[in-house]
Design an enzyme around this catalytic site. Sequence first.
Site, PDB file in Angstrom:
ATOM      1  CE  LYS A  63       6.699  -7.181  27.941  1.00  0.00           C
ATOM      2  NZ  LYS A  63       7.545  -7.169  29.125  1.00  0.00           N
TER       3      LYS A  63
ATOM      4  CG  ASP B  51       8.893  -4.118  31.578  1.00  0.00           C
ATOM      5  OD1 ASP B  51       8.026  -3.936  32.440  1.00  0.00           O
ATOM      6  OD2 ASP B  51       8.793  -4.957  30.666  1.00  0.00           O
TER       7      ASP B  51
END
Length: 522
Positions: A292, A338
């Site tokens: 990420k 997220d």
Amino acid sequence: VTRLCVPIFVHTEEQARRDIALAAEHGADLVELRIDSFGDDDAVARLIASSTIAVLVTCRRSGEGGHCDLPDDERIERLRRAVRAGATWVDVELASVVDHPHELSSLGAPVILSAHDFEGRPPRLWSLVEQMTALPAQVNKLAWRARSVRDNLEAFELLLNRPRPAVALCMGEAGQISRLLARKFGAFLTFASLDDDSATAPGQPTIEQLKRLYRWDAQRPETRVYGVVGSPVAHSLSPAIHNDAFDHLGFDGVYVPLLVEPGYESFKAFAESFVEFAPLNLRGLSVTIPHKENALRWLQHRGGAVDPLAERIGAVNTIVIDRRDDGAVRSLRGFSSDYDAILDTITDALQIDRTSLASCHAILLGAGGTGRTATAALASCGADVTIANRTFDRAAALASEFDGTPGYVRAVDWSELDVSKADLLINTTPIGMHPHVGACPLDERQLASLHRCRLVFDTIYNPLRTRLVEHAERLGLRSVGGIEMFVRQAAAQFSAWTGKPAALDRMRNVVETSLSRQRHPR
Ligand SMILES: NC(=O)c1ccc[n+]([C@@H]2O[C@H](COP(=O)([O-])OP(=O)(O)OC[C@H]3O[C@@H](n4cnc5c(N)ncnc54)[C@H](OP(=O)(O)O)[C@@H]3O)[C@@H](O)[C@H]2O)c1
């Protein structure tokens, strides 16, 4: 159209007959009978005669992934017998006929000429293709062990530039997409096993996975490709969720797992080559552990548009690739789904809007990647956040980074954690995750003091109901599991790629079904 071929190691006539029937029932176009460990040619003839689908016969030599130690001429004689019995195709290794190519024309059935390298990419791959094409066979088959996911691109190039029908496969988990996307690139065939135990090569999917999970029948050369980048990725639920959602929408896309080794350099090398390879038509990526941060850094390096919140969190989990009609990249965009998934899970469960979070006191367990995203998300809504983490210094660093943004954020020592004033309790540690399903991050005393808590949110989704969630329910508290966050982050990705809303209930169903299958493998 690319054929779907089920390889069957023949151990006994009965077993092979059963497997041929199963392959036909599952929709295979042909079976490959591997007769290298089975010496009864009369039985092979009976199997060929009774098969309801086309049969390819292979008697693989030792040293090229097979088990047959017979000299080349005797192995080829066995294939000749199979042809007389009605075999549609035979597979002959280049190495077996390179010194006596006339054997090929004498076989009497179309030949798949094959070359395998179990170490890595053959050193002179393209010369090998020329050498094969000069011989009298109908199909070239090249298979090698993928050194990295990038080897798949060369397999696709071999298929796109094939001088005659071809199979190009990369073995191993990193090479799996050469099998999954074989139809998109017009391969002569791809192999799929009947079940996980009967795979004849590493990375080989099952026929059910290929057809149901990877949208085999819907693949066309123009099909858009999406994928989840991570290490490991084999058990990711994202392909199941997104491919089902593409199916439901009738969207021309396929979503695959992309194993990319840890480290910025491997991510960069992967991303550059995959994004630039226009025939793949790569349109979007989900990014998971450990990439990420690498995805964010790469997008910044490429001048892609990065959402300010993702920049703030320091992580990107979604990449959107926009292309012109000629396939060239028009733009790259990255964000973190997220962030919204965490906030939406909370506000949906409490039936409130985000502004109401300003009056909430949230206690957060854990200060890793998910803890960081939750802290940033809650603080941005003005919530008052207390972080407790096994390693106090990490919680303290996180608190000082997000304190005043605009919410008030502080860290407490885990041993001094008082949950009695929490409106929201969020677990972002893996305590209670499969297989340690009996564990709970709070002890009995702490659980008993949770009475004023309006929501207990465990970000773990495997199991669907953790011990923490069970305790909360028993106390009559409202609770949600990680599946709610997981489907919301997937739904946001889906919408960013397709421009359409996702069916949350359907996604939730897919996750529940996939998890129960993983726990109870058939
Ligand atoms: N629902 C979803 O969509 C979703 C998505 C991502 C993650 N998650 C969940 O979030 C969890 C954490 O993921 P992550 O990416 O944040 O992981 P991470 O970056 O590795 O962070 C893990 C955190 O948990 C703490 N921790 C780990 N083992 C512990 C233990 N035995 N006892 C106490 N604390 C422990 C770590 O503390 P230290 O700082 O001391 O190491 C760290 O703060 C995962 O287990 C997963 O279930 C859910």
